[in-house]
Every structure is written in C-alpha cells, then in structure tokens.
Design a protein around this motif. Structure first.
Motif, short mmCIF file in Angstrom:
data_model
loop_
_atom_site.label_atom_id
_atom_site.label_comp_id
_atom_site.label_asym_id
_atom_site.label_seq_id
_atom_site.Cartn_x
_atom_site.Cartn_y
_atom_site.Cartn_z
N LEU A 86 0.86 -1.17 0.00
CA LEU A 86 0.00 0.00 0.00
C LEU A 86 0.90 1.23 0.00
CD1 LEU A 86 -2.93 1.06 0.23
CD2 LEU A 86 -2.65 1.01 2.71
N ASP A 87 0.85 2.01 -1.09
CA ASP A 87 1.79 3.12 -1.26
C ASP A 87 1.08 4.44 -1.48
OD1 ASP A 87 4.14 4.56 -1.60
OD2 ASP A 87 4.41 3.94 -3.68
N ILE A 88 1.46 5.44 -0.70
CA ILE A 88 0.96 6.80 -0.88
C ILE A 88 2.07 7.72 -1.35
CG2 ILE A 88 -0.86 6.55 0.85
CD1 ILE A 88 1.03 8.19 2.75
N VAL A 89 3.27 7.18 -1.53
CA VAL A 89 4.45 7.99 -1.80
C VAL A 89 4.68 8.18 -3.29
CG1 VAL A 89 6.95 8.19 -1.46
CG2 VAL A 89 5.51 7.28 0.38
N GLY A 90 4.65 7.10 -4.05
CA GLY A 90 4.92 7.18 -5.48
C GLY A 90 6.37 7.53 -5.75
N GLY A 91 6.64 8.26 -6.83
CA GLY A 91 7.99 8.67 -7.17
C GLY A 91 8.95 7.47 -7.19
N PRO A 92 10.09 7.60 -6.51
CA PRO A 92 11.08 6.51 -6.51
C PRO A 92 10.59 5.23 -5.85
CG PRO A 92 11.70 8.23 -4.94
CD PRO A 92 10.55 8.77 -5.74
N ASN A 93 9.55 5.33 -5.01
CA ASN A 93 9.02 4.13 -4.38
C ASN A 93 8.43 3.15 -5.38
OD1 ASN A 93 9.60 4.71 -1.71
ND2 ASN A 93 7.51 4.43 -1.01
N ILE A 94 7.95 3.65 -6.51
CA ILE A 94 7.24 2.78 -7.43
C ILE A 94 8.12 1.64 -7.91
CG2 ILE A 94 6.06 2.67 -9.67
CD1 ILE A 94 5.07 5.56 -9.13
N GLU A 95 9.32 1.94 -8.38
CA GLU A 95 10.21 0.87 -8.83
C GLU A 95 10.70 0.03 -7.67
OE1 GLU A 95 13.51 0.00 -12.19
OE2 GLU A 95 13.40 2.05 -11.44
N LYS A 96 10.94 0.66 -6.52
CA LYS A 96 11.38 -0.10 -5.34
C LYS A 96 10.31 -1.10 -4.92
CE LYS A 96 14.40 3.49 -3.45
NZ LYS A 96 14.62 4.42 -2.32
N ASN A 97 9.04 -0.70 -5.02
CA ASN A 97 7.96 -1.62 -4.66
C ASN A 97 7.97 -2.86 -5.53
OD1 ASN A 97 6.93 0.03 -2.61
ND2 ASN A 97 5.52 1.08 -3.98
N LEU A 98 8.24 -2.69 -6.82
CA LEU A 98 8.31 -3.85 -7.71
C LEU A 98 9.39 -4.81 -7.26
CD1 LEU A 98 7.95 -2.14 -11.23
CD2 LEU A 98 6.14 -3.07 -9.77
N LYS A 99 10.50 -4.27 -6.76
CA LYS A 99 11.60 -5.11 -6.28
C LYS A 99 11.26 -5.79 -4.95
CE LYS A 99 15.15 -2.31 -8.54
NZ LYS A 99 16.29 -1.37 -8.32
N ALA A 100 10.51 -5.08 -4.10
CA ALA A 100 10.18 -5.62 -2.77
C ALA A 100 9.03 -6.61 -2.81
CB ALA A 100 9.83 -4.47 -1.83
N ALA A 101 8.31 -6.65 -3.91
CA ALA A 101 7.11 -7.50 -4.00
C ALA A 101 7.47 -8.97 -4.12
CB ALA A 101 6.28 -7.07 -5.20
N ALA A 102 6.67 -9.80 -3.48
CA ALA A 102 6.77 -11.25 -3.65
C ALA A 102 6.10 -11.63 -4.98
CB ALA A 102 6.06 -11.95 -2.50
N HIS A 103 6.28 -12.86 -5.41
CA HIS A 103 5.58 -13.33 -6.60
C HIS A 103 4.07 -13.28 -6.35
CE1 HIS A 103 9.53 -14.72 -7.81
NE2 HIS A 103 9.05 -14.90 -9.02
N ASP A 104 3.32 -12.89 -7.37
CA ASP A 104 1.86 -12.77 -7.32
C ASP A 104 1.38 -11.69 -6.36
OD1 ASP A 104 1.23 -14.99 -9.18
OD2 ASP A 104 2.13 -16.22 -7.59
#
Length: 199
Positions: A86-104
């Motif tokens: 759950l992200d309210i930050v956006g910006g640089p967080n967006i790509e970081k979230n993809l990296k931090a995400a588990a499969h599915d």
C-alpha cells in the motif's frame, strides 16, 4: 473505507500474508497497520523519523523501516517479499515496490506524494506476475460503496467497539480552517488522521 476497499476487497489480503505499508504513521497507514494485524497479516511499515517509526511499532507493526536510514527493499526481500503493498508515496518508491514485491503480489497506489511521473523497468511485473492498481473511492459506483459499508459494519466496527482497533486523530479543524488542515497534512508532521468538523 479506503483501506478496506483497496487492501481487503481489491487486493484480497489474507491472514498469513505480508502487508507493506508506506507512511505507516499517517491517517491511511495507521488504519492499514491495525486492520492488517487484526486480520492476521504480517505488517511491515515504513516511515521517518524515529518517533513516527515508534508510533508504527506501538500500533502493532511487526517490523518498521526508517526509509531515510534503511533500504526497505532489502529488508522486505529478506522477510520473503510483500504480498500486498500500500503506497501513498509514489515517485522513486514505485520501482522499489516492484523489487520488494513477492511473486503474485498486489500493489496499490493511493497517492503520489513524491510524484506520479517516473521511468521504471516493468519487467518484474511480468516475471513476478504482479498486479498493480490504483483507486479512489469517490468514483466507485454506489453499489460498491454500499458493499464496503456493509463489510465495515460487519467486520471492522466490532473491532473498534471492543478497542482492538483505535482511530488515531492527530488534530481537528473546523471547516473554515481547512487550509490549515491541508498545510499540516502537506508538512507530514502529523501522526494519524486530520479531521474536519462542521461546527
């Protein structure tokens, strides 16, 4: 409404999954931490500085990352990755979230405090089978809003009534002082909700 409709209805957060909450000490974040824990999720929150991080821990977050001092991607990946973000930050967080995400994993964008225009590598979306979505409740049909209201009444209000979940109000402003409320929100100095009253 926002957390329930997106995290539980939209993303289908289940007991035993890991929920990553950015801005954990804010109004949405503080609600997400408490709901996640109440329904059996492991909750990792990010925030800064130390007093906001402590607030997240006190609310029940299993782990809190000071994003100014630590790399949340590395920490979340060591924990097995996040199933729902759950992200309210956006910006640089967006790509970081993809990296931090588990499969599915399911990624929910609710705001863009650091910007909505970014250049990112979307390959993880395909390789990890990620679902990336955003939402505002205002534009949803009345039937969906009614469903959210019913589920809140059935599943969440009893937890508030018993004290297991506590609304956190940082400040209250009369409607005429809405500009002051917005200034406080934009300062990121608040912890919990900012409430406007009609009287």
């Amino acid at each position: 409404f926002t957390v329930w409709s997106n995290v539980f209805i939209g993303a289908g957060l289940a007991a035993g999954e890991t929920l990553l909450v950015h801005g954990g000490a804010g109004g949405i974040g503080s609600t997400a931490i408490q709901l996640g824990k109440a329904f059996g999720a492991k909750v990792i929150a990010t925030d800064s500085p130390a007093q906001r991080c402590k607030f997240c821990s006190d609310l029940g977050a299993d782990q809190v990352v000071d994003y100014r001092a630590e790399d949340f991607v590395e920490i979340v990946r060591k924990a097995g990755g996040a199933n729902v973000i759950l992200d309210i930050v956006g910006g640089p967080n967006i790509e970081k979230n993809l990296k931090a995400a588990a499969h599915d994993a399911r990624l929910i964008q609710l705001a863009f405090a650091q910007g909505s225009k970014v250049e990112i590598n979307l390959m993880p979306v395909m390789l990890k089978r990620l679902s990336y979505t955003g939402s505002t409740l205002r534009t949803r049909p009345a039937a969906f809003k009614a469903r959210v209201a019913r589920e809140l009444e059935d599943k969440v209000w009893p937890l508030i009534g018993s004290g297991k979940i506590k609304p956190v109000v940082n400040a209250t402003f009369v409607l005429a002082d809405a500009a002051k409320a917005h200034a406080l929100m934009e300062s990121s100095a608040h912890i919990g909700k900012i409430v406007l009253t009609l009287a």
